[in-house]
Design a protein around this motif. Structure first.
Motif, PDB file in Angstrom:
ATOM      1  N   THR A 220       0.822  -1.202   0.000  1.00 24.53           N
ATOM      2  CA  THR A 220       0.000   0.000   0.000  1.00 24.53           C
ATOM      3  C   THR A 220       0.863   1.261   0.000  1.00 24.53           C
ATOM      4  N   SER A 221       0.462   2.226  -0.842  1.00 22.06           N
ATOM      5  CA  SER A 221       1.149   3.519  -0.909  1.00 22.06           C
ATOM      6  C   SER A 221       0.357   4.554  -0.121  1.00 22.06           C
ATOM      7  N   SER A 222       1.047   5.373   0.658  1.00 18.21           N
ATOM      8  CA  SER A 222       0.424   6.453   1.413  1.00 18.21           C
ATOM      9  C   SER A 222       1.180   7.742   1.136  1.00 18.21           C
ATOM     10  N   PRO A 223       0.482   8.880   1.159  1.00 18.29           N
ATOM     11  CA  PRO A 223       1.175  10.160   0.929  1.00 18.29           C
ATOM     12  C   PRO A 223       2.160  10.461   2.049  1.00 18.29           C
ATOM     13  N   MET A 224       3.332  10.932   1.684  1.00 20.77           N
ATOM     14  CA  MET A 224       4.382  11.262   2.638  1.00 20.77           C
ATOM     15  C   MET A 224       4.642  12.768   2.611  1.00 20.77           C
ATOM     16  N   PRO A 225       5.106  13.323   3.726  1.00 23.93           N
ATOM     17  CA  PRO A 225       5.252  14.788   3.834  1.00 23.93           C
ATOM     18  C   PRO A 225       6.141  15.406   2.766  1.00 23.93           C
ATOM     19  N   GLU A 226       7.240  14.744   2.386  1.00 24.45           N
ATOM     20  CA  GLU A 226       8.193  15.351   1.473  1.00 24.45           C
ATOM     21  C   GLU A 226       7.846  15.126   0.006  1.00 24.45           C
ATOM     22  N   GLN A 227       6.793  14.390  -0.287  1.00 24.43           N
ATOM     23  CA  GLN A 227       6.422  14.164  -1.678  1.00 24.43           C
ATOM     24  C   GLN A 227       5.837  15.441  -2.287  1.00 24.43           C
ATOM     25  N   PRO A 228       6.138  15.734  -3.560  1.00 22.06           N
ATOM     26  CA  PRO A 228       5.532  16.905  -4.219  1.00 22.06           C
ATOM     27  C   PRO A 228       4.018  16.755  -4.307  1.00 22.06           C
ATOM     28  N   VAL A 229       3.301  17.875  -4.306  1.00 23.60           N
ATOM     29  CA  VAL A 229       1.835  17.824  -4.359  1.00 23.60           C
ATOM     30  C   VAL A 229       1.353  17.209  -5.675  1.00 23.60           C
ATOM     31  N   ILE A 230       2.138  17.360  -6.745  1.00 22.56           N
ATOM     32  CA  ILE A 230       1.735  16.805  -8.034  1.00 22.56           C
ATOM     33  C   ILE A 230       1.696  15.276  -7.987  1.00 22.56           C
ATOM     34  N   ALA A 240      -2.049  25.288  -9.140  1.00 18.34           N
ATOM     35  CA  ALA A 240      -2.551  26.428  -8.371  1.00 18.34           C
ATOM     36  C   ALA A 240      -1.841  26.524  -7.020  1.00 18.34           C
ATOM     37  N   LEU A 241      -1.572  25.378  -6.400  1.00 12.63           N
ATOM     38  CA  LEU A 241      -0.861  25.369  -5.115  1.00 12.63           C
ATOM     39  C   LEU A 241       0.588  25.768  -5.289  1.00 12.63           C
ATOM     40  N   GLU A 242       1.217  25.296  -6.360  1.00 11.10           N
ATOM     41  CA  GLU A 242       2.618  25.647  -6.600  1.00 11.10           C
ATOM     42  C   GLU A 242       2.785  27.145  -6.823  1.00 11.10           C
ATOM     43  N   GLU A 243       1.776  27.782  -7.436  1.00 10.35           N
ATOM     44  CA  GLU A 243       1.827  29.240  -7.611  1.00 10.35           C
ATOM     45  C   GLU A 243       1.805  29.972  -6.274  1.00 10.35           C
ATOM     46  N   LEU A 244       1.257  29.322  -5.248  1.00 10.01           N
ATOM     47  CA  LEU A 244       1.218  29.907  -3.908  1.00 10.01           C
ATOM     48  C   LEU A 244       2.424  29.495  -3.069  1.00 10.01           C
ATOM     49  N   GLY A 245       3.360  28.757  -3.678  1.00 10.28           N
ATOM     50  CA  GLY A 245       4.539  28.305  -2.944  1.00 10.28           C
ATOM     51  C   GLY A 245       4.332  27.015  -2.177  1.00 10.28           C
ATOM     52  N   ARG A 250       3.715  18.356   2.961  1.00 17.39           N
ATOM     53  CA  ARG A 250       3.890  19.034   4.254  1.00 17.39           C
ATOM     54  C   ARG A 250       3.534  20.510   4.125  1.00 17.39           C
ATOM     55  N   ASP A 251       3.952  21.113   2.993  1.00 19.72           N
ATOM     56  CA  ASP A 251       3.591  22.522   2.757  1.00 19.72           C
ATOM     57  C   ASP A 251       2.089  22.710   2.727  1.00 19.72           C
ATOM     58  N   LEU A 252       1.372  21.740   2.148  1.00 23.85           N
ATOM     59  CA  LEU A 252      -0.081  21.851   2.045  1.00 23.85           C
ATOM     60  C   LEU A 252      -0.739  21.821   3.422  1.00 23.85           C
ATOM     61  N   ILE A 253      -0.293  20.914   4.279  1.00 23.62           N
ATOM     62  CA  ILE A 253      -0.831  20.853   5.644  1.00 23.62           C
ATOM     63  C   ILE A 253      -0.553  22.170   6.376  1.00 23.62           C
ATOM     64  N   ILE A 267      -7.023  29.439  -3.170  1.00 24.10           N
ATOM     65  CA  ILE A 267      -6.605  28.497  -4.214  1.00 24.10           C
ATOM     66  C   ILE A 267      -7.530  28.659  -5.408  1.00 24.10           C
ATOM     67  N   LYS A 268      -6.990  29.015  -6.515  1.00 32.43           N
ATOM     68  CA  LYS A 268      -7.760  29.279  -7.729  1.00 32.43           C
ATOM     69  C   LYS A 268      -8.506  28.029  -8.184  1.00 32.43           C
ATOM     70  N   GLY A 269      -9.822  28.185  -8.386  1.00 33.42           N
ATOM     71  CA  GLY A 269     -10.626  27.115  -8.945  1.00 33.42           C
ATOM     72  C   GLY A 269     -11.061  26.046  -7.961  1.00 33.42           C
ATOM     73  N   LEU A 270     -10.821  26.239  -6.671  1.00 33.24           N
ATOM     74  CA  LEU A 270     -11.190  25.226  -5.682  1.00 33.24           C
ATOM     75  C   LEU A 270     -12.481  25.635  -4.993  1.00 33.24           C
ATOM     76  N   GLY A 271     -13.576  24.899  -5.268  1.00 31.80           N
ATOM     77  CA  GLY A 271     -14.867  25.188  -4.662  1.00 31.80           C
ATOM     78  C   GLY A 271     -15.026  24.532  -3.309  1.00 31.80           C
ATOM     79  N   PRO A 272     -16.148  24.785  -2.633  1.00 36.39           N
ATOM     80  CA  PRO A 272     -16.335  24.272  -1.268  1.00 36.39           C
ATOM     81  C   PRO A 272     -16.409  22.758  -1.186  1.00 36.39           C
ATOM     82  N   VAL A 273     -17.063  22.094  -2.171  1.00 30.86           N
ATOM     83  CA  VAL A 273     -17.198  20.636  -2.103  1.00 30.86           C
ATOM     84  C   VAL A 273     -15.845  19.968  -2.304  1.00 30.86           C
ATOM     85  N   ARG A 274     -15.093  20.410  -3.325  1.00 32.37           N
ATOM     86  CA  ARG A 274     -13.780  19.817  -3.565  1.00 32.37           C
ATOM     87  C   ARG A 274     -12.827  20.125  -2.406  1.00 32.37           C
ATOM     88  N   ALA A 275     -12.951  21.315  -1.826  1.00 36.24           N
ATOM     89  CA  ALA A 275     -12.093  21.662  -0.693  1.00 36.24           C
ATOM     90  C   ALA A 275     -12.376  20.760   0.502  1.00 36.24           C
TER      91      ALA A 275
END
Length: 805
Positions: A220-230, A240-245, A250-253, A267-275
């Motif tokens: 099983t694969s799980s997201p790790m803190p140092e992995q890129p958001v892509i 859109a997240l990369e444009e915000l740095g 980990r940066d996202l959290i 975040i550009k284009g992110l609505g309430p349901v997807r968020a």
């Protein structure tokens, strides 16, 4: 030397065939063409499509298929975090073949197992791929001649009302095998070599579970803190997240934790349901990513916004400066003696619209040649006069709704169609109808701003079919009035046909049952009992707030008043009731002004009246505590004492207590509609959240215990333990559903509860008429909706049916 093909490089067909058998898959096959465009109601993706790794959800989906669960149902359950509609419900993506998805998962599992270099992993993968009794374990035995056919597992469960979630996998298989033995004996059917064998089925299921559990733990694969958001997020969202740095998980959290409750607006284009889906997925992986920190000022609600505008551009001093005059000899229209916010062209509210002369409607195509009843010279004047008629009549809710719709339409006329409102034809009306179906982004904002703010936009999101229908109806009403008052020659919206929308009866389940009422009574008693000791000096604000909460629930459940009726009624409307023609001191009648300015009277018991008077004493103590700076508030309160009062100043005021300078919803301290809603909602959320959190943690603990037990060698002891854990998990899920329902309760649930109680205690026609009068319904047909029973009676009725005798 064995010639058996290597299942790692050439996965065995029997397992893969399970996905291509009739009835096992939903979605399009490879031969069906994909329809262009996004399916109705479908939102954009949140996570990227992982084609080279398997997640915990992938293994859960495979396990569900092996257990005979319908593929589409399993997919919606385990992939709802990735594929969902505009309401957040799980969906099967348009064009996805679940057959192909299952085969792809097997290929990835096999590839990962081979790459691991672990002989045990390879052996487990072989066991999973080579098992030939999957169909038997999933309740789909090989077909028999019609005269000797035995019921499948699904048919058996349906005919015997078996809940598959109530039993463990091995226990369900055992029960089905016992049923088959009895069925064959009763009907004289001989078991064939190809029939299900109890021991073989058990061994096959055990082998599958062991293989899946081991593979899941190792692959099983799980997201790790140092992995890129892509790596995990959909490409456009990651960009859109990369444009915000925000470059790593980990940066996202950290970004969400530090930005606060409105993080998605950044975040550009992110609505309430997807968020919400993204946040839930991140929280589900807190073991590797860590949790989102939801503390600090940025996570607290912001102060109420106050606009510098007043309806229709009239300022506090009574002046009406929003007039355009022509500068002498220039032909240019300018603002005469403007005060307050500046008028502007483009996207602006009605109060600040600066309309170019060639679009003001002075010479509109469909203007009447004679005088008009409005006395108006241009379109904007007609709009203002039309809206002002509702404002002058005191129809504030209608004014707000109509202003919103005509304002949106007029902005479309000026900025999209580029025509005066009085030049709108049928083709323009149909174009606006199409505009409402796909509103451009420049007219939409999720920012919380006042109407005079330059960031203000007329829409807060795309409109559903019902809202579109309402908008067209309001605009058509405006044109009809303009024709009737001699301003226009015709209504272009008369021939515009609104799209049909789904109609649903009132949900009578949104009321408190006996168990809910017992819980609520105990919760209120505990809430009052936990009031801290009153201070030796000063006003006891905490105690007053708790007593007010108790009063609110007693009024709501004893009178069935609407929220707006509770907040607008005053004690001065109370009068002694007449019982058999004789005034009584134990019962009172409250005069209420309901919808449509209709007056009705509601009985108020003496005990409830005393609670209201005690609440008013709390208000007086608060105002006396404040002193002279609250003298005006006290005078207004004594003049028109409301049923429910505000006891706290708004956030940001210099003190918690109310004084003359505090910006309140009403001068007499009547608690506003929003304030009343928040008080009740906060109680329900606060009273249920600890229990919900505890049940959620308990459910997670049971899931972990179950996984540990499943990894052990199978024995009667482990089987019994798994069965107990599954049963306990089902019990917790049912209990959790009860508490989640209570968390969702609002003020209107009390009105529904009151209505159901009145009709239950007075089941005849006279009771129905009395309920109509008490509830203030214009039509008795509305009251009759409460007579419709909930699902319980319907289920009992169907259970008693015997169509074949």
């Amino acid at each position: 030397m064995s010639t058996t093909p290597d299942p790692i490089s050439n996965p065995a067909d029997p397992w893969l065939d399970e996905f291509s058998r009739p009835g096992m898959g939903e979605g399009l096959t490879s031969t069906e063409k994909r329809r262009p465009g996004r399916p109705k109601g479908k939102l954009g993706a949140v996570l990227t499509d992982l084609t080279d790794r398997v997640t915990l959800e992938d293994f859960s989906f495979v396990r569900a298929l092996l257990n005979g669960i319908e593929p589409a149902k399993a997919f919606k359950q385990y992939y709802a975090y990735r594929y969902f509609d505009n309401e957040g419900h799980g969906v099967v993506p348009h064009g996805l073949s679940l057959h192909a998805h299952g085969r792809q998962l097997m290929r990835v599992i096999m590839k990962s197992a081979l790459a691991s270099g672990d002989d045990l992993i390879k052996m487990m993968a072989q066991r999973l791929a080579a098992v030939d009794l999957v169909a038997a374990a999933s309740g789909k035995p090989k077909a028999e001649p019609p005269e000797r056919r035995v019921p499948s597992m699904n048919e058996w469960m349906e005919s015997h009302h078996i809940d598959p979630d109530f039993y463990a996998e091995m226990e369900l298989t055992q029960l089905y095998s016992d049923f088959l033995d009895e069925y064959r004996a009763e009907h004289g059917i001989e078991a064939k070599p190809g029939d299900i064998n109890k021991r073989e089925v058990q061994e096959a299921v055990q082998a599958q579970i062991q293989a899946l559990n081991l593979l899941q733990n190792r692959l099983t694969s799980s997201p790790m803190p140092e992995q890129p958001v892509i790596t995990w997020l959909e490409r456009r969202l990651a960009q859109a997240l990369e444009e915000l740095g925000v470059l790593t998980m980990r940066d996202l959290i950290d970004f969400i934790s530090q930005t606060g409750r409105n993080w998605r607006n950044k975040i550009k284009g992110l609505g309430p349901v997807r968020a919400e889906r993204l946040a839930d997925w991140l929280e589900s992986n807190h073991a590797t990513l860590g949790s989102i920190i939801r503390e600090g000022d940025r996570w607290k609600p912001r102060q109420p916004l106050r606009s510098g505008l007043v309806p229709l551009g009239e300022y506090a001093d009574g002046t009406k400066p929003l007039l355009l005059i022509e500068e002498e000899g220039t032909g240019v229209m300018v603002v005469a003696d403007q005060k307050g916010p500046k008028l502007r062209q483009g996207i602006a509210p009605l109060e600040l619209m600066l309309v170019p002369p060639h679009l003001d409607g002075t010479v509109g195509l469909f203007r009447s040649s004679g005088l008009n009843q409005y006395g108006a010279r241009n379109d904007l004047q007609v709009i203002r006069i039309w809206l002002k008629s509702y404002l002058s009549a005191g129809k504030l809710a209608t004014f707000d709704a109509y202003r919103r719709e005509i304002e949106r339409f007029y902005l479309w006329c000026l900025n999209e169609a580029v025509i005066p409102l009085s030049s709108v034809s049928l083709s323009h009306a149909q174009a606006y109808q199409a505009f409402l179906k796909a509103i451009p982004a420049k007219y939409i904002t999720t920012e919380r701003v006042t109407r005079d703010d330059p960031l203000w936009r007329p829409f807060r999101g795309q409109l559903d079919a019902k809202s579109q229908r309402y908008a067209i109806g309001v605009i058509s009403h405006f044109f009809s009035d303009a024709v009737m008052n001699g301003y226009l020659t015709g209504n272009p919206f008369t021939l515009v046909k609104a799209e049909a929308v789904l109609s649903r009866d009132m949900d009578n389940s949104r009321s408190l049952n006996k168990e809910d009422l017992r819980w609520l009574r105990q919760a209120l008693d505990d809430h009052l009992a936990s009031t801290p000791p009153a201070p030796d000096t000063g006003f006891d604000l905490e105690g007053a707030l708790r007593r007010r909460l108790n009063l609110i629930f007693h009024i709501g459940l004893s009178t069935g008043l609407r929220r707006s009726e509770i907040t607008s009624s005053t004690v001065s409307s109370l009068a002694p009731a007449s019982y058999n023609g004789i005034p009584t001191e134990d019962e009172w009648m409250l005069e209420v002004i309901g919808k449509g300015k209709k007056i009705r009277t509601i009985p108020i018991g003496e005990a409830l009246r005393q609670m209201i008077l005690a609440h008013h004493e709390d208000v007086r103590r608060m105002l006396h505590e404040v002193g002279d700076s609250a003298a005006a508030r006290l005078a207004e309160f004594e003049k028109r004492p409301p049923l429910i009062c505000a006891l706290r100043a708004p956030v940001g005021h210099k003190s918690a207590l109310v004084d003359d300078d505090a910006a309140m919803a009403n001068d007499n301290l009547a608690l506003g509609d929003n304030g009343l809603y928040k008080v009740v909602k906060s109680f329900f959320v606060g009273a249920t959240k600890p229990v919900i959190t505890q049940l959620e943690r308990r459910r997670q603990t049971i899931e972990q215990q179950k996984k540990v037990v499943e990894q052990k060698m199978r024995s009667p002891v482990t089987e019994q333990k798994i069965a107990e854990l599954v049963q306990e998990r089902s019990r917790i899920q049912r209990e959790l559903a009860v508490w989640v329902r209570r968390k969702d309760m609002t003020t209107h649930w009390m009105r529904h509860t009151f209505a159901m109680s009145v009709l239950r205690d007075n089941p005849n026609d006279a009771g129905l008429t009395m309920a109509q009068q008490l509830l203030g319904h214009a039509s008795i047909a509305t009251t009759q909706i409460y007579l419709k029973s909930d699902d319980t009676a319907k289920i009992r009725a169907i259970r008693n049916l015997k169509p074949f005798g």
